[in-house]
Write an enzyme that holds these catalytic residues in place. Structure first.
Site, PDB file in Angstrom:
ATOM      1  N   LYS A 190       0.831  -1.212   0.000  1.00  0.00           N
ATOM      2  CA  LYS A 190       0.000   0.000   0.000  1.00  0.00           C
ATOM      3  C   LYS A 190       0.863   1.259   0.000  1.00  0.00           C
ATOM      4  CE  LYS A 190      -1.999  -0.687   3.978  1.00  0.00           C
ATOM      5  NZ  LYS A 190      -1.618  -1.978   4.511  1.00  0.00           N
ATOM      6  N   ARG A 204      -8.718   1.909   9.334  1.00  0.00           N
ATOM      7  CA  ARG A 204      -8.271   0.571   9.696  1.00  0.00           C
ATOM      8  C   ARG A 204      -9.319  -0.159  10.511  1.00  0.00           C
ATOM      9  NH1 ARG A 204      -2.632   1.001   9.269  1.00  0.00           N
ATOM     10  NH2 ARG A 204      -1.442  -0.898   9.711  1.00  0.00           N
TER      11      ARG A 204
HETATM   12  P1  ADP Z   1       1.501  -1.800   8.115  1.00  0.00           P
HETATM   13  O1  ADP Z   1       0.456  -1.412   7.097  1.00  0.00           O
HETATM   14  O2  ADP Z   1       2.756  -2.288   7.490  1.00  0.00           O
HETATM   15  O3  ADP Z   1       0.970  -2.691   9.203  1.00  0.00           O
HETATM   16  P2  ADP Z   1       1.654   0.963   9.069  1.00  0.00           P
HETATM   17  O4  ADP Z   1       2.936   1.634   8.834  1.00  0.00           O
HETATM   18  O5  ADP Z   1       0.459   1.389   8.265  1.00  0.00           O
HETATM   19  O6  ADP Z   1       1.957  -0.560   8.940  1.00  0.00           O
HETATM   20  O7  ADP Z   1       1.239   1.089  10.634  1.00  0.00           O
HETATM   21  C1  ADP Z   1       2.101   0.704  11.670  1.00  0.00           C
HETATM   22  C2  ADP Z   1       1.366   0.723  13.010  1.00  0.00           C
HETATM   23  O8  ADP Z   1       0.833   2.033  13.274  1.00  0.00           O
HETATM   24  C3  ADP Z   1       0.143  -0.194  13.098  1.00  0.00           C
HETATM   25  O9  ADP Z   1       0.482  -1.527  13.414  1.00  0.00           O
HETATM   26  C4  ADP Z   1      -0.665   0.493  14.207  1.00  0.00           C
HETATM   27  O10 ADP Z   1      -0.150   0.227  15.493  1.00  0.00           O
HETATM   28  C5  ADP Z   1      -0.439   1.971  13.926  1.00  0.00           C
HETATM   29  N1  ADP Z   1      -1.478   2.539  13.016  1.00  0.00           N
HETATM   30  C6  ADP Z   1      -1.274   3.015  11.765  1.00  0.00           C
HETATM   31  N2  ADP Z   1      -2.438   3.449  11.232  1.00  0.00           N
HETATM   32  C7  ADP Z   1      -3.400   3.237  12.164  1.00  0.00           C
HETATM   33  C8  ADP Z   1      -4.807   3.445  12.219  1.00  0.00           C
HETATM   34  N3  ADP Z   1      -5.485   3.981  11.179  1.00  0.00           N
HETATM   35  N4  ADP Z   1      -5.475   3.075  13.339  1.00  0.00           N
HETATM   36  C9  ADP Z   1      -4.834   2.546  14.386  1.00  0.00           C
HETATM   37  N5  ADP Z   1      -3.520   2.306  14.409  1.00  0.00           N
HETATM   38  C10 ADP Z   1      -2.791   2.649  13.325  1.00  0.00           C
END
Ligand code: ADP
Length: 225
Positions: free
Chosen positions: A15, A90
Site C-alpha cells: 500500500k 483501519r
Molecule cells: P503496516 O500497514 O505495514 O501494518 P503501518 O505503517 O500502516 O503498517 O502502521 C504501523 C502501526 O501504526 C500499526 O500496526 C498500528 O499500530 C499503527 N497505526 C497506523 N495506522 C493506524 C490506524 N489507522 N489506526 C490505528 N492504528 C494505526
C-alpha cells in the site's frame, strides 16, 4: 477533478509503495498514518510517546486519536484537491468517521490490494526500511542490500521495529479482526476495486491507475455514493 483514494490491504501488501507512486503521479498528498505515527515517535511528541508501545506490540492506536490526526491533515490546504489515504481507515469506526470528514468532497475511491497471508509473512520477514527517510528498500537492489544503505538518501537500512516475527503475527491477527471487515463495508460500492498485489510493483501500479480511472468514470456518471 478531485480524487480521494483509500488504499486497503494487509500489512506488507504494498500500500505504502503504491500510494507514494500514485500520489507523485497525481500530484496529491499521500497521507500515511503509519508514517505520521513513526514521525511522532521520532519527534517525541505526546501522541508519539503513547503510540510507540502500542505499535511495538502490533496493536492499533485508538480510533479517537487516529481520526483526529487524519481530520487535521485532510483539512490542510494541500489536500483540498484530493489525497491518498494509506493505513486509514483501519476499523469500521474509522471508516464511519471518515464519511463525516469527507462531506462536501469528491467521493472516495477504494483500492483493495489483495495478497495472501503466506506471501505477507515472507515479505515482512525480509523487509528493510531506511532509518532516516523511511523508504522501503527495493528487495531487488543488490547494491543497497550489500551496503545496507538507502538508495535515496544513504541512510542505514534496518528491519522495522514491528516487522519481527511475533509482532507480524499479532498485526495479521489484528488485521483479520479489525481491518478485514472494512472490505465488507466497502465492497458493494461502485467505486470499490480489488487489485492483485502479488504482481510486480510496476504491474500493480499500472492496474491500480486503470482501476482508479474506471472508478472515476462511475463517479462522473453520478451513480457513486
Ligand atoms: P503496516 O500497514 O505495514 O501494518 P503501518 O505503517 O500502516 O503498517 O502502521 C504501523 C502501526 O501504526 C500499526 O500496526 C498500528 O499500530 C499503527 N497505526 C497506523 N495506522 C493506524 C490506524 N489507522 N489506526 C490505528 N492504528 C494505526
Amino acid at each position: 477533478m478531485a480524487l480521494n483514494l483509500i488504499m486497503l490491504g494487509p500489512p506488507g501488501a504494498g500500500k505504502g509503495t503504491q500510494a507514494e507512486r500514485f500520489a507523485k503521479l497525481k500530484k496529491i498528498p499521500k497521507i500515511s498514518t503509519g508514517d505520521m505515527l513513526r514521525e511522532a515517535v521520532k519527534a517525541g511528541t505526546e501522541v508519539g510517546l503513547r503510540a510507540k508501545a502500542i505499535m511495538d506490540r502490533g496493536e492499533l492506536v485508538s480510533d479517537e486519536v487516529m481520526v483526529k490526526i487524519v481530520q487535521d491533515r485532510i483539512n490542510r490546504d494541500d489536500a483540498r484537491s484530493g489525497c491518498i489515504l494509506d493505513g486509514f481507515p483501519r476499523t469500521v469506526a474509522q471508516a464511519r468517521a471518515l464519511e463525516a470528514v469527507m462531506v462536501g468532497r469528491a467521493p472516495l475511491i477504494v483500492i483493495d490490494i489483495v495478497v495472501p497471508e503466506a506471501e505477507i509473512v515472507r515479505r515482512l520477514g525480509s523487509r528493510l526500511i531506511c532509518a532516516t527517510c523511511g523508504q522501503n528498500a527495493d528487495p531487488t537492489d543488490e547494491a543497497a542490500l550489500r551496503t545496507m544503505r538507502c538508495s535515496r538518501c544513504g541512510g542505514v537500512l534496518a528491519q522495522r521495529a514491528d516487522d519481527n516475527e511475533s509482532v507480524v503475527r499479532e498485526r495479521l491477527k489484528v488485521y483479520q479482526k479489525n481491518t478485514a471487515p472494512l472490505v465488507e463495508y466497502y465492497r458493494e460500492r461502485p467505486t470499490y476495486r480489488a487489485v492483485d498485489g502479488t504482481k510486480p510493483p510496476d504491474v500493480v501500479a499500472a492496474t491500480l491507475a486503470e482501476e482508479v480511472e474506471s472508478a472515476k468514470s462511475v463517479v462522473v456518471g453520478g451513480s457513486a455514493l
